[in-house]
Motif scaffolding. Structure first.
Motif, PDB file in Angstrom:
ATOM      1  N   ARG A  89      16.053  -8.971  38.281  1.00 27.04           N
ATOM      2  CA  ARG A  89      15.326  -8.245  39.330  1.00 27.04           C
ATOM      3  C   ARG A  89      13.823  -8.464  39.248  1.00 27.04           C
ATOM      4  O   ARG A  89      13.106  -8.230  40.214  1.00 27.04           O
ATOM      5  CB  ARG A  89      15.647  -6.758  39.240  1.00 27.04           C
ATOM      6  N   SER A 113      29.003  -9.820  49.138  1.00 28.29           N
ATOM      7  CA  SER A 113      27.717  -9.406  48.550  1.00 28.29           C
ATOM      8  C   SER A 113      26.537  -9.894  49.388  1.00 28.29           C
ATOM      9  O   SER A 113      25.551  -9.171  49.569  1.00 28.29           O
ATOM     10  CB  SER A 113      27.598  -9.938  47.119  1.00 28.29           C
ATOM     11  N   LEU A 114      26.640 -11.125  49.905  1.00 26.58           N
ATOM     12  CA  LEU A 114      25.575 -11.672  50.748  1.00 26.58           C
ATOM     13  C   LEU A 114      25.451 -10.866  52.039  1.00 26.58           C
ATOM     14  O   LEU A 114      24.344 -10.523  52.463  1.00 26.58           O
ATOM     15  CB  LEU A 114      25.855 -13.136  51.068  1.00 26.58           C
ATOM     16  N   GLU A 117      23.770  -7.592  51.244  1.00 25.47           N
ATOM     17  CA  GLU A 117      22.342  -7.741  50.953  1.00 25.47           C
ATOM     18  C   GLU A 117      21.531  -7.967  52.224  1.00 25.47           C
ATOM     19  O   GLU A 117      20.478  -7.350  52.427  1.00 25.47           O
ATOM     20  CB  GLU A 117      22.124  -8.900  49.988  1.00 25.47           C
ATOM     21  N   GLU A 120      21.213  -4.781  54.211  1.00 23.59           N
ATOM     22  CA  GLU A 120      20.244  -3.857  53.623  1.00 23.59           C
ATOM     23  C   GLU A 120      18.806  -4.252  53.960  1.00 23.59           C
ATOM     24  O   GLU A 120      17.924  -3.395  54.021  1.00 23.59           O
ATOM     25  CB  GLU A 120      20.428  -3.814  52.107  1.00 23.59           C
ATOM     26  N   LYS A 121      18.558  -5.555  54.192  1.00 18.30           N
ATOM     27  CA  LYS A 121      17.207  -6.028  54.489  1.00 18.30           C
ATOM     28  C   LYS A 121      16.866  -5.967  55.978  1.00 18.30           C
ATOM     29  O   LYS A 121      15.718  -6.222  56.364  1.00 18.30           O
ATOM     30  CB  LYS A 121      17.046  -7.467  53.994  1.00 18.30           C
ATOM     31  N   TYR A 138      30.961  -2.293  54.090  1.00 15.34           N
ATOM     32  CA  TYR A 138      29.551  -2.269  54.507  1.00 15.34           C
ATOM     33  C   TYR A 138      29.187  -1.012  55.287  1.00 15.34           C
ATOM     34  O   TYR A 138      28.029  -0.822  55.639  1.00 15.34           O
ATOM     35  CB  TYR A 138      29.238  -3.489  55.389  1.00 15.34           C
ATOM     36  N   THR A 141      26.218   1.367  54.298  1.00 13.89           N
ATOM     37  CA  THR A 141      24.922   0.718  54.497  1.00 13.89           C
ATOM     38  C   THR A 141      24.582   0.633  55.979  1.00 13.89           C
ATOM     39  O   THR A 141      23.443   0.892  56.386  1.00 13.89           O
ATOM     40  CB  THR A 141      24.931  -0.702  53.888  1.00 13.89           C
TER      41      THR A 141
END
Length: 252
Positions: A89, A113-114, A117, A120-121, A138, A141
């Motif tokens: 990190r 996971s991608l 991620e 989340e962005k 998902y 999120t």
């Protein structure tokens, strides 16, 4: 399993030979139990000692070895893993301009996971399509982003329960045998992931290429539109044999 944590095959064999016997062993006994060649066993024991996986003692001029107890080993691996995660990190990723290359990704968990991620962005919008039992990975999120003001639009194959308003739900017809598992994610209309199953394994592409992002955005809304039209005019559409046959051929 130990090899997944970075141990070699020989290290795994030696540790297993020690942990499965309730007494210390010398090198000769370890060779017999582990199958590790005598020429390699001292080197392997030395590495395990450096890693804190075995205890050593000298009794009557004989070197004996014992395994770190199982629960202690598990706690050690967990601590090492968390430490490595924290180090990862700390890596600073340099911001780059739009990358219009098409990247390939395999393995279901990596793809999930991608998608998580990138979701989340997201800062402005998320368009996501998939099967209901897949979307649940998902959903929390997506709902957090929705509550934060991000535009979230979902196309689900199968019913999902969510506070998000923009959801179109396709309930497959029993004869709709061309439906295939797939995922589409488009974030901020700048980046997309498309995943599908090829030869029984998940594979995906990821890109920021504007033409591809635009194409898959239109493809996404093509699915949404077909779903809504089919729902609203199902009896009329399905009564027309030509249209019905075309709809049943669509992969969505």
């Amino acid at each position: 399993m130990l090899q997944q944590f970075g141990f070699t095959q020989y290290e795994s064999q030696v540790y297993t030979s020690l942990i499965t016997v309730n007494q210390p062993l010398d090198a000769t006994a370890i060779v017999k139990r582990s199958g590790v060649p005598r020429s390699k066993v001292y080197e392997v024991l030395s590495r395990l000692s450096e890693k804190g996986m075995v205890l050593e003692a000298t009794v009557e001029k004989k070197r004996l070895y014992n395994a770190l107890p199982l629960e202690s080993m598990i706690e050690k691996l967990k601590a090492d893993f968390e430490s490595n995660i924290e180090e990862l990190r700390k890596i600073e990723v340099e911001e780059v301009t739009t990358d219009d290359r098409v990247w390939m990704l395999k393995e279901n968990q990596s793809i999930q996971s991608l998608i998580l991620e990138l979701s989340e962005k997201a800062e402005e919008s998320i368009y996501i399509s998939g099967w209901a039992d897949d979307l649940v990975h998902y959903l929390s999120t997506l709902e957090e982003k929705y509550e934060a003001g991000v535009e979230v639009t979902i196309h689900a194959i199968g019913e999902i329960h969510t506070s998000i308003q923009a959801v179109s739900t396709l309930i497959p017809d029993q004869q709709h045998n061309t439906l295939e598992r797939s995922r589409i994610l488009i974030v901020d209309q700048k980046e997309m992931v498309f995943a599908g199953i090829e030869e029984a394994s998940w594979q995906a592409i990821r890109t920021q290429s504007p033409p591809l992002v635009k194409f898959f955005t239109e493809f996404f809304y093509h699915d949404v539109a077909l779903t809504k039209i089919t729902q609203r005019y199902k009896e009329t559409v399905m009564a027309d044999q030509d249209i019905r046959e075309i709809l049943l051929k669509l992969r969505y």
